[in-house]
Scaffold this active site. Structure first.
Site, short mmCIF file in Angstrom:
data_model
loop_
_atom_site.label_atom_id
_atom_site.label_comp_id
_atom_site.label_asym_id
_atom_site.label_seq_id
_atom_site.Cartn_x
_atom_site.Cartn_y
_atom_site.Cartn_z
N ALA A 1 37.67 42.94 41.94
CA ALA A 1 36.52 43.85 41.88
C ALA A 1 35.92 44.01 43.27
CB ALA A 1 35.48 43.30 40.91
N ASN A 2 34.78 44.65 43.37
CA ASN A 2 34.08 44.76 44.66
C ASN A 2 32.57 44.67 44.42
OD1 ASN A 2 32.94 47.57 44.35
ND2 ASN A 2 35.12 48.02 44.11
N ARG A 3 31.80 44.70 45.49
CA ARG A 3 30.36 44.42 45.40
C ARG A 3 29.48 45.63 45.09
NH1 ARG A 3 29.52 39.29 47.13
NH2 ARG A 3 31.10 38.42 48.52
N SER A 4 30.08 46.76 44.73
CA SER A 4 29.26 47.93 44.44
C SER A 4 28.34 47.66 43.24
CB SER A 4 30.18 49.12 44.12
OG SER A 4 29.41 50.17 43.56
N ALA B 1 32.90 53.01 43.88
CA ALA B 1 33.75 52.25 44.80
C ALA B 1 35.02 51.91 44.03
CB ALA B 1 33.03 50.99 45.26
#
Ligand code: C5P
Length: 404
Positions: free
Chosen positions: A213-216, A279
């Site tokens: 995943a990512n931090r968006s 994102a």
């Protein structure tokens, strides 16, 4: 403008926040609304019918069986002869009685007989607000069609208490009421238009329990969807997993992976404007394991072969249903403008909103953003502001371009 000539029935419940309602009446009247008030018995303990009547300029109603009233307008007519009903402060008790359709005094009887839309502004002690019973009742009145404004977080009247439960400030309530009326009126610069927004991260499974995943946070994308709705558009928001409520007045489609996001975007087209603020993960695991991957004790790590995800923005930009205005975001940690300009061309977008997401700026997950708006005409450097303000300004820009 939205409030001019509007007939508002204000139902004042019995909470300490009732004092703020005096100012709320003033603000509504300043904007041209005609305000009538019903006060519960509890409400009259906190502010007097005399002050409320002086400010509204109308008789204040308190009694279900008031003979004079029955001959004059009647308790049913009171909630029929208005454009909007605002309940403020809505106590836990008043909300509970609304949820159960009680009609044992004037306030609840009028709410049950209402034909106009109802806005409820809860205000109570944070423990009462977070109690499952209150949350159940709020969900019930929402399902019955009420719109909820607040409560806000902050210090409470009780000494040393703090949390979510405050009545929002009168000007904030007025702003939300105006947004509500605008949404329903079908006016605004994007009335009759369809706006598609993507927001949040995507999750790419490794196995049934793990993912990439990512931090968006989705805050900027969700704020854009809400701003587009306030501008009168029909809005579809395709959102990855986020910890945010679905924006008011927006159709939200929840997805997890980039492939699901692409499918949801294609299903939502055509659109007049598409704003791809999500994102999207560039890569996914080529073949996610069907069962949880286990350590085998040898110290060997599992190979994670990746494959590229489709580029949703570019697919839409080069597709046959390309919206009139297509907007991408570029989250960069270096060479923000150069990288953004390259993306504008490569993805066939009209605008790239570029921002620097280096950790020291706190943009990812934060409340504020500083963006550079790149188009074929050049680059506009905007000052740092709240994500909601960035959203308002972006929507105003795209609407004026669309309507030019
Ligand atoms: O290439 P990059 O990921 O920096 O581009 C960002 C822009 O492209 C964003 O608008 C993002 O939503 C979009 N994008 C996409 N699909 C991808 C990757 C990015 O739509 N697979």
């Amino acid at each position: 403008m939205m409030l001019k000539g509007k007939r508002i029935l204000l139902v004042i419940g019995g909470g300490i926040a009732a004092y703020k309602v005096l100012d709320l009446i003033r603000r509504l009247k300043e904007r041209g609304a005609d305000v009538r008030a019903i006060m519960t018995a509890g409400g009259q303990h906190f502010v007097t019918p005399l002050s409320v009547g002086a400010l509204t300029g109308n008789k204040v109603h308190t009694d279900l069986f008031d003979l004079a009233d029955e001959q004059d307008i009647g308790h049913i007519a009171l909630s029929r002869d208005c454009d909007l009903i605002v309940v403020a402060p809505a106590t836990a008790n008043l909300i509970a009685r609304m949820a159960h359709g009680q009609a044992d005094e004037l306030a609840t009887a009028s709410l049950l007989a209402a034909a106009a839309p109802i806005i409820v502004c809860p205000a109570m002690n944070p423990r009462m607000w977070s109690h499952p019973a209150t949350q159940r009742n709020v969900a019930q009145i929402k399902a019955d069609g009420a719109t909820i404004i607040g409560p806000a977080a902050g210090k409470m009247a009780e000494r040393g208490e703090e949390g979510v439960g405050r009545l929002p400030e009168p000007l904030e309530i007025v702003g939300k009421i105006e947004d509500f009326l605008r949404l329903r009126s079908g006016t605004g610069p994007l009335a009759g238009r369809h706006v598609l927004v993507t927001s949040g991260p995507t999750l790419e499974p490794i196995d049934p329990v793990r993912y990439i995943a990512n931090r968006s946070s989705g805050k900027q994308g969700h704020a854009i969807a809400a701003a587009a709705a306030r501008a009168g558009a029909r809005v579809t928001l395709v959102s990855g997993p986020v910890r945010l409520a679905d924006p008011e007045g927006v159709t939200t489609v929840h997805v997890e992976t980039a492939l699901e996001m692409l499918a949801a975007v294609e299903a939502a087209l055509p659109a007049d404007i598409a704003i791809m603020a999500a994102a999207v993960a560039d890569w996914r695991v080529r073949s996610a394991a069907a069962a949880k991957i286990k350590k085998d004790g040898s110290g060997a790590v599992p190979p994670l072969a990746l494959t590229e995800n489709p580029d949703i923005l570019s697919t839409v930009g080069h597709g046959s249903q390309r919206p009139k205005i297509l907007v991408g975001f570029a989250a960069e940690t270096n060479d923000v403008i150069d990288n953004g300009s390259v993306k504008l061309k490569a993805k066939a977008a009209d605008f790239i909103v570029a921002n620097d997401v280096s950790p020291e700026h706190g943009v990812m997950g934060g409340e504020r953003n500083m963006v550079h708006v790149i188009s074929r005409d050049g680059v506009d450097h905007w000052p740092q502001m709240d994500k909601t303000e960035v959203a308002e300004r972006l929507i105003a820009l795209f609407a004026s371009r669309l309507n030019a």
